[in-house]
Design an enzyme around this catalytic site. Sequence first.
Site, short mmCIF file in Angstrom:
data_model
loop_
_atom_site.label_atom_id
_atom_site.label_comp_id
_atom_site.label_asym_id
_atom_site.label_seq_id
_atom_site.Cartn_x
_atom_site.Cartn_y
_atom_site.Cartn_z
CG HIS A 93 -2.98 -5.35 2.92
ND1 HIS A 93 -2.59 -4.45 1.95
CD2 HIS A 93 -3.15 -6.52 2.27
CE1 HIS A 93 -2.54 -5.05 0.77
NE2 HIS A 93 -2.89 -6.31 0.95
CG ASP B 270 -1.62 -1.30 1.43
OD1 ASP B 270 -2.68 -1.48 0.83
OD2 ASP B 270 -1.10 -2.17 2.16
N1 LIG Z 1 -0.20 -8.42 2.23
C1 LIG Z 1 -0.20 -8.14 0.95
O1 LIG Z 1 0.09 -6.98 0.56
C2 LIG Z 1 -0.52 -9.18 -0.08
C3 LIG Z 1 -0.94 -10.42 0.28
N2 LIG Z 1 -1.24 -11.38 -0.63
C4 LIG Z 1 -1.66 -12.69 -0.13
O2 LIG Z 1 -0.56 -13.59 -0.16
C5 LIG Z 1 -1.10 -14.94 -0.16
C6 LIG Z 1 -0.37 -15.79 -1.21
O3 LIG Z 1 -0.66 -15.30 -2.49
P1 LIG Z 1 -0.17 -16.07 -3.81
O4 LIG Z 1 1.25 -16.45 -3.71
O5 LIG Z 1 -0.63 -15.26 -4.94
O6 LIG Z 1 -1.08 -17.37 -3.72
P2 LIG Z 1 -0.85 -18.79 -4.45
O7 LIG Z 1 -2.14 -19.54 -4.33
O8 LIG Z 1 -0.22 -18.61 -5.79
O9 LIG Z 1 0.23 -19.47 -3.50
C7 LIG Z 1 -0.03 -19.77 -2.18
C8 LIG Z 1 0.78 -20.99 -1.86
O10 LIG Z 1 0.67 -21.21 -0.47
C9 LIG Z 1 0.61 -22.61 -0.25
N3 LIG Z 1 0.03 -22.85 1.07
C10 LIG Z 1 -1.26 -22.84 1.44
N4 LIG Z 1 -1.38 -23.16 2.73
C11 LIG Z 1 -0.14 -23.33 3.20
C12 LIG Z 1 0.40 -23.68 4.46
N5 LIG Z 1 -0.40 -23.92 5.50
N6 LIG Z 1 1.74 -23.77 4.59
C13 LIG Z 1 2.54 -23.56 3.54
N7 LIG Z 1 2.11 -23.24 2.31
C14 LIG Z 1 0.78 -23.13 2.14
C15 LIG Z 1 -0.23 -23.13 -1.42
O11 LIG Z 1 0.00 -24.53 -1.64
C16 LIG Z 1 0.28 -22.27 -2.55
O12 LIG Z 1 1.36 -22.88 -3.26
C17 LIG Z 1 -2.60 -14.80 -0.39
O13 LIG Z 1 -3.27 -14.91 0.86
C18 LIG Z 1 -2.72 -13.40 -0.94
O14 LIG Z 1 -4.02 -12.86 -0.72
C19 LIG Z 1 -1.12 -11.13 -1.96
C20 LIG Z 1 -0.68 -9.90 -2.41
C21 LIG Z 1 -0.37 -8.82 -1.50
O1 LIG Z 2 -5.84 -7.75 -3.28
C1 LIG Z 2 -5.47 -8.90 -2.99
O2 LIG Z 2 -6.22 -9.83 -2.68
C2 LIG Z 2 -3.99 -9.14 -2.95
C3 LIG Z 2 -3.45 -8.05 -2.14
O3 LIG Z 2 -3.49 -8.07 -0.94
C4 LIG Z 2 -3.04 -6.83 -2.83
O4 LIG Z 2 -2.79 -6.83 -4.03
O5 LIG Z 2 -2.96 -5.81 -2.15
#
Ligand SMILES: NC(=O)C1=CN([C@@H]2O[C@H](COP(=O)(O)OP(=O)(O)OC[C@H]3O[C@@H](n4cnc5c(N)ncnc54)[C@H](O)[C@@H]3O)[C@@H](O)[C@H]2O)C=CC1
Ligand SMILES: O=C([O-])CC(=O)C(=O)O
Length: 328
Positions: free
Chosen positions: A190, A162
């Site tokens: 967030h 952000d």
């Molecule tokens: N805080 C922020 O600014 C942001 C947060 N996110 C969040 O980050 C997270 C991951 O996003 P992506 O990588 O795009 O998702 P993705 O689905 O591509 O990858 C997530 C991975 O985590 C694994 N996983 C699920 N449960 C698990 C566990 N208990 N232990 C270890 N691995 C586990 C899955 O098998 C998968 O490979 C989501 O919750 C998303 O919303 C995404 C973008 C920004």
């Molecule tokens: O929007 C979502 O779900 C992923 C995220 O947290 C971001 O891009 O800020």
Amino acid sequence: MTKAPMRVAVTGAAGQIGYALLFRIASGEMLGKDQPVILQLLEIPDEKAQKALKGVMMELEDCAFPLLAGMSAHGDPNTAFKDIDAALLVGARPRGPGMERRDLLSANAQIFTAQGKALNAVAKRDVRVLVVGNPANTNAYIAMKSAPDLPKKNFTAMLRLDHNRGLSQIAAKLGKPVASIEKFCVWGNHSPTMYADYRFATIEGKSVKDLINDDDWNRNIFLPTVGKRGAAIIEARGLSSAASAANAAIDHMHDWFLGTNGRWVTMGIPSDGSYGIPEDIMFGVPVTCDAGAYKRVEGLPIDAFSQRCIDKTLAELMEEQDGVKHLL
Ligand SMILES: NC(=O)C1=CN([C@@H]2O[C@H](COP(=O)(O)OP(=O)(O)OC[C@H]3O[C@@H](n4cnc5c(N)ncnc54)[C@H](O)[C@@H]3O)[C@@H](O)[C@H]2O)C=CC1
Ligand SMILES: O=C([O-])CC(=O)C(=O)O
């Protein structure tokens, strides 16, 4: 003299953020170009996920990174987190179109009780933890509460995406380089309720608020653009942001470990009661970092509009955190 390697755990290592993150950690962009790292990678104990993780590790190997001193694959946080210096808790379900991040709470919250307990049991006592998996603030709160033997200050949530989004919008509005903007911050959760605040920001010593001089733009363009950027990316890409999220995670950990030289950045940190935020609420605030520690920027004046924005994001966080009481 060569430094001793630092152990870095990354969860969700075979996911899309993991893929944008691991290569940059291994190349030294997170902890420094003289700091060897050992990667301890966690994925769900499922054949497909573990196989995908092996593939990512083969690619890491093929990069022949001089700083990559070792790596291991895990299906259990109790081995993945053994003796780690840093944890990037990314692994969790991402949202799809039409969902809010808090809709992920029921799917993701339990991950963070288990991982908090594992950190408590086996990580280094000064481990620095960044929670990326959504809803990031509340998941960080759950992990912190599940690790009572670790200092609360070791747990943080990612608001840096952000923060970076806000910097880019301001830079574009004013036609100035992002690097020239100082003292920008984002308060709260967030989520679309976060409050991106340029009241204190300066460019070359001049007030950003005065340079923009447009409250309407602030309220009706800037805040909604930053707040809803995640949803706009999902709409455009069909998937949630990954490279920008990984970049923000690198920035957050880099600055925490290596310092900000007095510059403000935003981190979600457990409240100490400052700014009327109840203790322990995981809240985005401006910080500076030095010698491996963050320090909240204290004593900023909060005007009526800002107070309303802070109250709104706080109310949302309190509701989320109330909703996970049964897990703690
Ligand atoms: N805080 C922020 O600014 C942001 C947060 N996110 C969040 O980050 C997270 C991951 O996003 P992506 O990588 O795009 O998702 P993705 O689905 O591509 O990858 C997530 C991975 O985590 C694994 N996983 C699920 N449960 C698990 C566990 N208990 N232990 C270890 N691995 C586990 C899955 O098998 C998968 O490979 C989501 O919750 C998303 O919303 C995404 C973008 C920004
Ligand atoms: O929007 C979502 O779900 C992923 C995220 O947290 C971001 O891009 O800020």
